[in-house]
Write an enzyme that holds these catalytic residues in place. Structure first.
Site, short mmCIF file in Angstrom:
data_model
loop_
_atom_site.label_atom_id
_atom_site.label_comp_id
_atom_site.label_asym_id
_atom_site.label_seq_id
_atom_site.Cartn_x
_atom_site.Cartn_y
_atom_site.Cartn_z
N LEU A 45 -37.70 39.31 36.75
CA LEU A 45 -38.61 39.98 37.69
C LEU A 45 -39.82 39.08 37.85
O LEU A 45 -40.30 38.50 36.88
CB LEU A 45 -39.00 41.33 37.10
CG LEU A 45 -40.21 42.11 37.60
CD1 LEU A 45 -40.04 43.60 37.26
CD2 LEU A 45 -41.54 41.62 37.04
N ASN A 46 -40.33 38.94 39.10
CA ASN A 46 -41.69 38.38 39.21
C ASN A 46 -42.54 39.23 40.13
O ASN A 46 -42.68 40.42 39.84
CB ASN A 46 -41.71 36.86 39.43
CG ASN A 46 -40.99 36.33 40.63
OD1 ASN A 46 -39.81 36.57 40.80
ND2 ASN A 46 -41.67 35.56 41.44
N ASP A 47 -43.12 38.69 41.16
CA ASP A 47 -44.19 39.38 41.89
C ASP A 47 -43.86 40.79 42.37
O ASP A 47 -42.77 41.02 42.90
CB ASP A 47 -44.55 38.60 43.17
CG ASP A 47 -44.68 37.12 42.96
OD1 ASP A 47 -44.62 36.66 41.82
OD2 ASP A 47 -44.84 36.41 43.96
N GLN A 63 -39.88 40.95 43.12
CA GLN A 63 -39.04 39.76 43.22
C GLN A 63 -38.04 39.82 42.08
O GLN A 63 -38.43 39.99 40.92
CB GLN A 63 -39.90 38.50 43.08
CG GLN A 63 -40.75 38.19 44.28
CD GLN A 63 -39.93 37.51 45.38
OE1 GLN A 63 -39.58 36.37 45.28
NE2 GLN A 63 -39.65 38.26 46.42
N TYR A 106 -38.57 35.67 49.59
CA TYR A 106 -39.76 35.49 48.76
C TYR A 106 -40.80 36.59 49.05
O TYR A 106 -40.59 37.47 49.86
CB TYR A 106 -40.34 34.09 48.98
CG TYR A 106 -39.70 33.02 48.11
CD1 TYR A 106 -38.52 33.28 47.41
CD2 TYR A 106 -40.27 31.76 47.99
CE1 TYR A 106 -37.93 32.30 46.61
CE2 TYR A 106 -39.69 30.78 47.19
CZ TYR A 106 -38.52 31.05 46.50
OH TYR A 106 -37.96 30.09 45.71
N ARG A 167 -46.57 30.57 52.19
CA ARG A 167 -45.79 31.78 51.88
C ARG A 167 -46.66 32.98 51.50
O ARG A 167 -47.86 32.88 51.33
CB ARG A 167 -44.81 31.49 50.74
CG ARG A 167 -45.43 30.93 49.48
CD ARG A 167 -44.39 30.69 48.39
NE ARG A 167 -44.95 30.00 47.26
CZ ARG A 167 -44.89 28.69 47.06
NH1 ARG A 167 -44.26 27.91 47.94
NH2 ARG A 167 -45.44 28.13 46.00
N ASP A 168 -45.97 34.11 51.32
CA ASP A 168 -46.53 35.36 50.78
C ASP A 168 -47.46 36.09 51.76
O ASP A 168 -48.63 36.37 51.44
CB ASP A 168 -47.27 35.11 49.45
CG ASP A 168 -46.46 34.28 48.46
OD1 ASP A 168 -45.22 34.28 48.58
OD2 ASP A 168 -47.07 33.63 47.58
N GLU A 222 -51.30 31.02 45.93
CA GLU A 222 -50.17 31.92 46.14
C GLU A 222 -50.68 33.36 46.26
O GLU A 222 -51.75 33.70 45.78
CB GLU A 222 -49.20 31.83 44.95
CG GLU A 222 -48.50 30.49 44.86
CD GLU A 222 -47.33 30.47 43.86
OE1 GLU A 222 -46.27 29.93 44.21
OE2 GLU A 222 -47.49 30.97 42.74
C1 FRU Z 1 -45.48 33.64 42.94
C2 FRU Z 1 -44.37 33.08 43.81
C3 FRU Z 1 -44.66 33.28 45.27
C4 FRU Z 1 -43.28 33.26 45.88
C5 FRU Z 1 -42.48 33.96 44.83
C6 FRU Z 1 -41.06 33.51 44.71
O1 FRU Z 1 -45.06 33.96 41.67
O2 FRU Z 1 -44.16 31.72 43.52
O3 FRU Z 1 -45.53 32.34 45.82
O4 FRU Z 1 -43.22 33.90 47.11
O5 FRU Z 1 -43.14 33.77 43.61
O6 FRU Z 1 -40.36 34.31 43.81
#
Ligand code: FRU
Length: 526
Positions: A45-47, A63, A106, A167-168, A222
């Site tokens: 898991l991330n963001d 994510q 993403y 991105r983002d 980011e």
């Molecule tokens: C931040 C990041 C974002 C990107 C995503 C990819 O942790 O690198 O910039 O969209 O994770 O998983």
């Protein structure tokens, strides 16, 4: 073991069912599964993404790379809640693998329009030379099942002057228009954020850079998030490439904010104060906010940072989200308090109180692996008669938790200088010790000698500490033994009154089983 590029950029359909089952079995054996934090069933898991209050409920995605604990093909996994404490598992919300997100869906954000929930995100693609081509994509959902992608992407190219690190998107409503802020890297390899405007979420016009007074502040920004709160304009973002400065910027990458004048509707100029880190702990990144049911601003972060190994990597899963926090502004700074709904996780209250003089002290029924603690420490002056010579400045006070034979995590407050330190050097399995094992925050000098309160949320493998009335937070993963359940309070070199309460916390309600639909996507071997 690190995966190859080919292994990382696979869809679930390209995995064998046994591979998924093997990850599930590793996860089931993991002693560090969380009790009430959002965590992946398997994989990484991330963001937090697409955080929105829509149709009477909170929608939150994250994510997700299902097939391992590296960063690979990212999906959006979807959760729904009414109270920000109990979550319903809504399965995969957005899947990658299309022309414009062939290498991952993403990060991005959500917004309601005409009764639908729109998700604006970065489609990550790579060409044969492995050069990245990011697209800003739009998808729509009614809050259930997979979001439908609207093609072509709504922003098809990176504007001149910026690299592939673009991105983002975080979108918000500004009058009758929409605006979005996107994290970017300039061609001179410095980080920044850019603004776009749209009348309908589909047609976007490039407005230019968000003009800050940080022209050279890291190599990439980011996950930007812009919002207005208590008459201030606030930009959250995660700059990469800042060098540590004393107690500041100690993590591999930072997450913080600029607070200033609200952006003019037709302008890009942002007048703001210094960059302040959002959290003083070890594991906090990529936070995202939304407006809540009552117009409050709620933040959720990723309780992890990129590019580091974590002890659960060998257990088939990695990372979790932070608890939702309600934001407010006080004296030019952001205040973070646990979302009100989290009180619904509390079990029976166990109150405690004691005066400690150069000693450690535990209380019956105050121990565990998943709990909330709220307490105040009131330093006692050396002379009871209050006069000019009286000092409140003696003593170090604090708490040791997740203590066992060989383990303890320590939070201490030095009343002589207002320094608050979290020490995870003996917390159990080591975690990125090359970035140090302590983190600190110093209170304002005018708070010296005053009592201090803490609200602490401990889960099987984490702690979130709210200092005072939310003036600072420390967020950290901890990897102790399950038998390390002890809690003791201490006063060293002085005395203080301790008073507070302990609550066992229930689980967040999310099913622990991987939905069958996901397992079934994988290939059955003939
Ligand atoms: C931040 C990041 C974002 C990107 C995503 C990819 O942790 O690198 O910039 O969209 O994770 O998983």
């Amino acid at each position: 073991m690190k995966m190859t590029k080919e292994q990382k950029y696979r869809l679930l359909e390209e995995a064998a069912i046994e591979e998924i089952q093997q990850l599930e079995s590793l996860v089931h054996q993991s002693r560090w599964r969380q009790g009430y934090h959002i965590q992946p069933h398997i994989g990484l898991l991330n963001d937090p993404n697409g955080f929105t209050f829509y149709n009477g409920k909170y929608h939150l995605f994250y994510q997700w790379f299902p097939l391992g604990t590296d960063h690979g093909m990212k999906y959006w996994y979807h959760l729904v809640s009414s109270d920000l404490a109990h979550w319903e598992d809504a399965g995969i919300g957005l899947e990658p693998g299309g022309t414009y997100d062939s290498h991952g869906a993403y990060s991005g954000s959500g917004i309601e329009k005409d009764g639908k929930l729109y998700l604006m995100y970065t489609g990550n693609t790579r060409d044969e030379q492995w050069i990245r081509h990011p697209y800003q994509c739009l998808a729509v959902t009614d809050g259930e099942g997979l979001a439908q992608k609207i093609e072509p992407p709504v922003i098809e190219s990176v504007p001149t002057g910026y690299t592939e690190h673009f991105r983002d998107p975080k979108v918000w409503k500004d009058g009758t228009d929409y605006r979005c802020v996107i994290g970017a890297q300039r061609e001179n390899l410095t980080g920044t954020a850019v603004l776009y405007r749209s009348p309908d979420l589909v047609n976007w016009t490039f407005e230019g850079e968000l003009q800050t007074s940080l022209p050279s502040f890291g190599y990439m920004w980011e996950c930007p998030d812009y919002f207005e709160l208590d008459d201030a304009g606030i930009l959250l973002f995660c700059p990469q490439g800042l060098a540590p400065e004393n107690e500041k910027f100690r993590n591999i990458y930072q997450s913080g904010y600029l607070l200033g004048e609200p952006l003019a509707s037709d302008g890009q100029y942002f007048s703001h104060g210094e960059f302040i880190e959002l959290d003083y702990g070890f594991d906090f990144y990529a936070p995202q906010t939304t407006l809540g049911a009552d117009g409050e601003r709620i933040l959720v972060g990723w309780m992890g940072v990129p590019d580091l190994e974590y002890p659960t990597d060998s257990h088939g899963w990695a990372h979790c989200l932070t608890l939702p926090r309600e934001l407010s502004v006080h004296q030019g700074k952001l205040i973070q308090r646990p979302a009100a709904g989290l009180k619904s996780l509390r079990g029976k209250k166990v109150p405690f109180a004691a005066q400690l003089i150069n000693q450690h002290r535990s209380f019956q029924g105050v121990e565990g692996t998943s709990y909330e603690l709220e307490f105040s420490i009131c330093p006692i002056a050396e002379n009871s008669a209050i006069d000019e010579t009286d000092t409140f400045e003696e003593g170090v006070f604090g708490i040791e938790f997740r203590t066992g034979d060989m383990e303890r995590t320590v939070l201490f407050y030095d009343a002589s200088n207002g320094l608050i330190t979290l020490d995870r050097s003996q917390s159990g399995a080591a975690c990125s010790t090359e970035f140090g094992t302590t983190r600190s925050y110093t209170r304002n000098p005018d708070q010296l000698g005053q009592s201090i309160t803490f609200r602490i949320f401990v889960d099987t493998s984490s702690v979130e500490i709210f200092v005072g009335d939310g003036e600072a937070t420390f967020t950290a993963r901890l990897f102790p033994d399950s038998a390390s359940t002890g809690i003791s309070f201490f006063a060293i070199g002085g005395s203080a009154d301790f008073e507070g309460a302990f609550w066992q916390l229930d689980s967040d309600g999310i099913s622990r089983e991987l939905p069958a639909e996901i397992r079934q996507r994988a290939k059955k071997t003939e």
